[in-house]
Design an enzyme around this catalytic site. Structure first.
Site, PDB file in Angstrom:
ATOM      1  N   LEU A  38       0.820  -1.214   0.000  1.00  0.00           N
ATOM      2  CA  LEU A  38       0.000   0.000   0.000  1.00  0.00           C
ATOM      3  C   LEU A  38       0.851   1.259   0.000  1.00  0.00           C
ATOM      4  O   LEU A  38       0.455   2.286  -0.537  1.00  0.00           O
ATOM      5  CB  LEU A  38      -0.917   0.011   1.232  1.00  0.00           C
ATOM      6  CG  LEU A  38      -1.973  -1.082   1.305  1.00  0.00           C
ATOM      7  CD1 LEU A  38      -2.706  -1.020   2.638  1.00  0.00           C
ATOM      8  CD2 LEU A  38      -2.958  -0.963   0.150  1.00  0.00           C
ATOM      9  N   GLY A  39       2.017   1.186   0.604  1.00  0.00           N
ATOM     10  CA  GLY A  39       2.879   2.362   0.654  1.00  0.00           C
ATOM     11  C   GLY A  39       4.139   2.067   1.430  1.00  0.00           C
ATOM     12  O   GLY A  39       4.287   1.027   2.075  1.00  0.00           O
ATOM     13  N   LYS A  75       1.722  -3.020   8.913  1.00  0.00           N
ATOM     14  CA  LYS A  75       2.865  -2.116   8.862  1.00  0.00           C
ATOM     15  C   LYS A  75       4.071  -2.823   9.455  1.00  0.00           C
ATOM     16  O   LYS A  75       4.055  -3.230  10.623  1.00  0.00           O
ATOM     17  CB  LYS A  75       2.546  -0.838   9.647  1.00  0.00           C
ATOM     18  CG  LYS A  75       3.595   0.255   9.514  1.00  0.00           C
ATOM     19  CD  LYS A  75       3.092   1.548  10.164  1.00  0.00           C
ATOM     20  CE  LYS A  75       4.058   2.692   9.968  1.00  0.00           C
ATOM     21  NZ  LYS A  75       3.538   3.964  10.541  1.00  0.00           N
ATOM     22  N   ASP A 119       1.974  15.259  13.422  1.00  0.00           N
ATOM     23  CA  ASP A 119       2.384  15.090  12.021  1.00  0.00           C
ATOM     24  C   ASP A 119       1.167  15.016  11.113  1.00  0.00           C
ATOM     25  O   ASP A 119       1.130  14.234  10.167  1.00  0.00           O
ATOM     26  CB  ASP A 119       3.244  13.836  11.869  1.00  0.00           C
ATOM     27  CG  ASP A 119       4.026  13.818  10.549  1.00  0.00           C
ATOM     28  OD1 ASP A 119       4.352  14.919  10.031  1.00  0.00           O
ATOM     29  OD2 ASP A 119       4.299  12.726  10.024  1.00  0.00           O
TER      30      ASP A 119
END
Length: 297
Positions: free
Chosen positions: A40-41, A63, A157
């Site tokens: 996904l990234g 992740k 962030d």
């Protein structure tokens, strides 16, 4: 095409510059339960995969911390902190964290998979958003931030890449990787001090000066998001830390200088982008009230 999964337990080191968002992965179980589907990234510390949880029977975002950080205690603490802090927050506009674990020496966490795109991708495709759409997105962001702040967590962030737009219309905050628990320092409220950390283009002045941060730091970021949604351009172009310091010497830009923006929304943006935290709205709830008032007109 080079296989992205080397074995049932190993994870790849992606070549620099590969088109990771669209690459498929070979079938294989990670940690004995996660069937990887695609990448996904990729961020500065790890890779996020779409995976099928074979135990629960649902899709998750997996992740995984890069192998290069496996023996770095600071990286491991930051990675686990993301999970611990996000687990404090229960809200429909914040991505849920399910599991924090380790397999074959690789730290990982699983999160709610949000089927959609991030705000950055939408802005890149469409440019600016209609004022009403931008206000509604910002309102949902504030709802998620409000829940985080109630749990004594400041994001630090917030940026378009960390705001997911689900296909069904839900807005979801993600990536609490540099979030920190806010400490009660008495009458002054919830604050913390942890050095210069964040994405330079989206950092509040107090982050740049290593001053205490609190909920108003996230309010500043809401102002940046709203500015970018309304105008199609970031409020500050500088992407380096050195360039970011310019905002300490210059007043925040007025979105009406870029395009036609409703006066009330422009005023709210400028309030959120005040250099001094005490000149901004006190928290996400105050920003929400301003947005609701404008939407109700």
């Amino acid at each position: 095409m080079e296989a992205l999964i080397g074995s049932a337990h190993s994870l790849p080191t992606l070549p620099v510059g590969c088109g990771s968002e669209s690459r498929e992965v070979e079938q294989g179980l990670f940690a004995g339960r996660y069937l990887l589907r695609r990448v996904l990234g990729r961020g500065g510390m790890g890779t996020v995969y779409l995976a099928q949880d074979e135990v629960q029977g649902e899709r998750v975002a997996l992740k995984v911390l890069d192998a290069s950080f496996a023996r770095n205690p600071v990286a491991l603490e930051r990675f686990s902190r993301e999970a611990r802090l996000a687990q404090r927050i229960s809200h429909r506009h914040v991505a849920r964290v399910f599991e924090l674990g380790s397999s074959e020496g690789r730290a990982f966490l699983t999160l709610e998979y949000v089927d959609g795109e991030d705000l950055r991708a939408r802005l890149q495709r469409e440019g600016s958003l209609k004022a009403m759409v931008a206000a509604r997105v910002a309102l949902a962001v504030c709802a998620g931030l409000g829940a985080a702040h109630e749990a004594s967590v400041v994001h630090r962030d917030l940026k378009p890449a960390n705001v997911m737009l689900e296909r069904g219309g839900r807005v979801v905050l993600t990536d609490f990787g540099i979030a920190r628990a806010m400490e009660d320092e008495g009458p002054g409220g919830l604050t913390l001090q942890d050095g210069v950390v964040g994405t330079p283009q989206y950092m509040a002045p107090e982050q740049l000066t290593e001053s205490p941060v609190d909920a108003r730091t996230d309010v500043y970021a809401v102002g940046l998001l709203l500015f970018e949604m309304l105008t199609g351009e970031p409020a500050f172009q500088a992407t380096t830390l050195k360039g970011a310091y310019e905002r300490l010497r210059r007043p925040p830009p007025d979105p009406r200088e870029c395009t036609k923006v409703p006066a009330a929304l422009a005023a709210l943006v400028l309030r959120c982008l005040a250099r001094a935290p005490e000149e901004r709205p006190a928290g996400a709830a105050e920003v929400s009230r301003s947005l609701e008032a404008w939407l109700a007109q």
